[in-house]
Enzyme design. Structure first.
Site, PDB file in Angstrom:
ATOM      1  N   ASP A  46      -6.084  17.485  14.867  1.00 44.59           N
ATOM      2  CA  ASP A  46      -5.509  18.236  13.757  1.00 44.59           C
ATOM      3  C   ASP A  46      -5.764  19.733  13.902  1.00 44.59           C
ATOM      4  OD1 ASP A  46      -4.146  18.577  11.370  1.00 44.59           O
ATOM      5  OD2 ASP A  46      -5.292  17.058  10.294  1.00 44.59           O
ATOM      6  N   ASP A  59       2.927  15.283   6.575  1.00 44.70           N
ATOM      7  CA  ASP A  59       2.062  14.546   5.655  1.00 44.70           C
ATOM      8  C   ASP A  59       2.877  13.902   4.539  1.00 44.70           C
ATOM      9  OD1 ASP A  59      -0.211  15.175   7.068  1.00 44.70           O
ATOM     10  OD2 ASP A  59      -0.748  16.883   5.810  1.00 44.70           O
TER      11      ASP A  59
END
EC number: 3.2.1.22
Length: 732
Positions: free
Chosen positions: A475, A544
């Site tokens: 990430d 997301d």
């Protein structure tokens, strides 16, 4: 006298070589596209043609030579030079800018040589070397062609041998030219949870710029892709379309400039914003790769070219299988322990997926990672949560019958961390201003080789101690803020470039040491989505936002450039009002995974998900390796449909989704694509809820490919959040 004669001889020889080069165009071609360059009498290299592949080389001499020749020939002074520098006689946006040791701010590059290297039957590299005849500065233009995939990859190498460093303030990867009555640009924009939105506009006289200034990743508001319709708007199945992207995990810039003659130049490369670069003598500055394809059959064909090229050449393990997984984030967040994770591992096996993925929250002791405000940088297992460490989790996953994966964000640091306590100088931040924290964190300074080694060491230590880890989710939640490098000191204008080079070098080191490791790239959702990074990653996280309605738009956008094999899509509880079937059917068009608590599901829903996983695994060759067709756009309808077709055209999958239909609206059949018109196909709806029967009128019937592509199927309904997945099998 002899010396003078020798100089004259060299001059005549040089002129003869340039005239010979002018007579021999430099042909850079794929099976479908020609880019033809010419050396003019002035020794400079110009683009003469870019379009569909020409059949007769004997006609190349008839192509125009767009040379800026002077005021006495103003009409033809278009000057399509392949790498023009600022400060010369070209008055439009240049590709290159430099300040020499004597303060002069221009260069003019003249042809030296061209070289062709055939890597194999499909891949050919052409290298064009040019030099300034006043200053010792040279550029090498690289063109790598993929014949079958119809892709051209380009980049530039810049070097000099002046006595002291020079400053380069523009350093494009490539410049292309077109002449067309009209130009229509499709660009991609968005933000967190609304990635890859598509908007279009006609380009008129002047400049249009798409760029980012995020530093640590390529995308957030703007994305590193574009489509350019030549003569008309970009359409799916017809028309001339240029599609391009840049392989750079940092600030990029695309410049589209329409001149007074209605020609357009397209310049691609690193964004030069705040990035004047001090280039040392004999140092080689290598620009990122610009990758493009030219289609005369619309964006759909161009997308499939990118998909084939990515699988065959660019993406890590591009020809290999992909792992289905169950992630714990949506079901646990930071709130988990060993027992909870072991239970989810058993659920993963029961679901039928290959892998359990442990997400954020597993590390930090002095500053426990119990929220996003602490712990980043301290990559030691949190003893209070996981007293037996990662090795125990790897073993527990193995005992459960699944592989183990883990989340990392090694480029970032929280101010509440032992790493920051020890090395505050490793973070990018202003020394004399109040610090701004994006998501409570800072970016580590990877222009610093010591920091680069540290970041690589985080992953290396994790993998060395746990060699059976099969998957990393990497990430990057923050762009660069507080732009200042303690390491670079007086060279702050190199931070944006050198930081990204450090990031890419870490990616490369990890990929080379662990070639079998599956790796997902993620960045606050889908903000890292460039083919530079994907050399080292097997897949990317698109967003997301896993609301199935929104995902259909997001996946439609990403599919323009990325194959389904690369696009991760998870079934979650976002928009729980929609059915598990609808959410699963949306995820199944990509690399499917799950991120929800299975105990939340009703028995028939769990049974459905288990069967969907079996269907996905059975149909992986079609979904992950097949050709992708976008049939009905969600931007143009209350419905959307896409399909995968196997390379041999013996199998296909049709996905049809009803979004928000209006009451009693007219429903149209969906015309399929990519099938063999001579073959017969049987239709069977799959992914049905237990006990449910197909509502498709044509379910179980046999049709020719010709019928399915010309007449089509009625697969849409007026029910909101309804979906059909239809398996299409050749029955000849």
């Amino acid at each position: 006298m002899k010396k003078t004669n020798f100089i004259v001889f060299l001059f005549l020889l040089c002129m003869a070589q340039m005239r010979a080069a002018e007579q021999r165009p430099i042909r850079i071609s794929t099976a479908e596209t020609d880019l033809i360059l010419r050396v003019a009498p002035n020794g400079r290299v110009y683009q003469s043609y870019l379009g569909s592949r020409l059949l007769n080389e004997s006609e190349f001499a008839n192509l125009p030579l767009y040379v800026r020749s002077g005021s006495d020939d103003a009409v033809s002074t278009r000057g399509w030079e392949i790498y023009p520098c600022s400060g010369a006689e070209d008055y439009y946006e240049p590709a290159f800018g430099i300040q020499h040791n004597d303060g002069n701010m221009t260069s003019i590059f003249r042809f030296v040589s061209s070289e062709v290297k055939k890597q194999d039957d499909n891949v050919t590299e052409t290298i064009i070397t040019m030099k300034d005849d006043v200053y010792p500065v040279s550029v090498k233009m690289h063109y790598l062609t993929y014949a079958k995939e119809n892709i051209i990859k380009t980049w530039t190498e810049i070097s000099h041998s002046e006595k002291k460093p020079v400053s380069i303030f523009l350093y494009a990867s490539n410049m292309l030219y077109f002449e067309s009555p009209k130009y229509y640009l499709t660009e991609f924009c968005g933000d967190w949870a609304k990635e890859m939105g598509m908007t279009s506009q006609e380009l008129k006289f002047g400049k249009k710029i798409i760029d980012t200034k995020l530093g640590s990743r390529a995308a957030m508001q703007s994305y590193p892709f574009f489509q350019l319709g030549l003569g008309d708007v970009v359409r799916e199945n017809e028309g001339d379309v240029l599609m391009g992207t840049i392989g750079w995990t940092g600030n990029f810039r695309f410049t589209f400039e329409v001149d007074n003659m209605n020609n357009i130049r397209i310049i691609s490369g690193i964004n030069p914003y705040a990035s004047n670069y001090e280039l040392k003598p004999n140092e080689v500055f290598v620009t990122p790769e610009f990758i493009f394809t030219l289609s005369n059959q619309g964006a759909g064909k161009a997308s499939r070219s990118f998909h084939d090229w990515a699988r065959n050449y660019q993406v890590k393990r591009g020809k290999d299988d992909r792992l289905t997984l169950l992630n714990n984030w949506e079901s646990t967040g930071f709130n988990f322990d060993e027992k909870k994770l072991e239970e989810i591992m058993v659920e993963a096996k029961d679901l039928g997926v290959d892998l359990f993925l442990l997400d954020d929250g597993w590390f930090g002791n002095k500053y426990p990672r119990v929220n996003d405000r602490a712990g980043l940088g301290d990559w030691e297992v949190m003893k209070s949560k996981l007293p037996n460490g990662i090795p125990n989790l790897v073993k527990a996953a193995k005992d459960a019958g699944v592989k183990f994966g883990i989340w990392v964000e090694p480029e970032m640091v929280n101010p509440k961390s032992e790493l920051f306590d020890k090395h505050p100088d490793w973070a990018i931040r202003q020394p004399n201003r109040e610090t701004y924290y994006y998501r409570n964190q800072l970016v580590l300074d990877l222009s610093n080789p010591e920091v680069e080694d540290y970041v690589f060491g985080v992953v290396d230590k994790l993998m060395t101690e746990n060699p059976e880890i099969a998957f990393l989710k990497w990430d990057c939640n923050s762009p660069i803020t507080n732009i200042y490098s303690p390491y670079l000191k007086g060279k702050q204008n190199q931070l944006y470039v050198d930081h990204v080079r450090g990031v890419m070098n870490v990616f490369k080191r990890v990929a080379e040491k662990y070639p079998d490791l599956y790796m997902m790239i993620c960045s606050g959702g889908g903000a890292r989505c460039d083919y530079g990074a994907l050399k080292y990653f097997t897949e990317l996280w698109c967003s997301d936002d896993t609301d199935p309605f929104e995902r259909l738009y997001i996946q439609w956008g990403f599919s323009q450039f990325f194959p389904s094999k690369v696009m991760c899509a998870h079934v979650t509880s976002w928009n729980w009002k929609t059915s598990v079937k609808f959410r699963t059917d949306v995820a199944m068009m990509c690399k499917m995974g799950f991120d929800l608590g299975l105990k939340e599901l009703k028995p028939d829903e769990l049974t459905f998900c288990q069967q969907a996983v079996k269907n996905f695994n059975r149909l992986k060759p079609v979904i992950l390796e097949g050709d992708f067709y976008r049939l009905v756009s969600p931007y143009e309808s209350n419905h959307t449909a896409v399909m995968h077709v196997s390379k041999d055209k013996n199998a296909a999958l049709l996905y049809a989704y009803d979004l928000h239909p209006r009451y009693a609206e007219k429903l149209y059949p969906v015309k399929l694509q990519g099938l063999d018109p001579e073959k017969n196909y049987k239709l069977e709806e799959i992914n049905l809820m237990p006990g449910a029967k197909s509502t498709l009128a044509d379910n179980g019937k046999v049709f020719s490919g010709d019928y399915l592509m010309k007449v089509g199927l009625r697969v849409f309904t007026i029910a909101e959040a309804n979906s059909h997945v239809v398996e299409i099998k050749c029955c000849d």
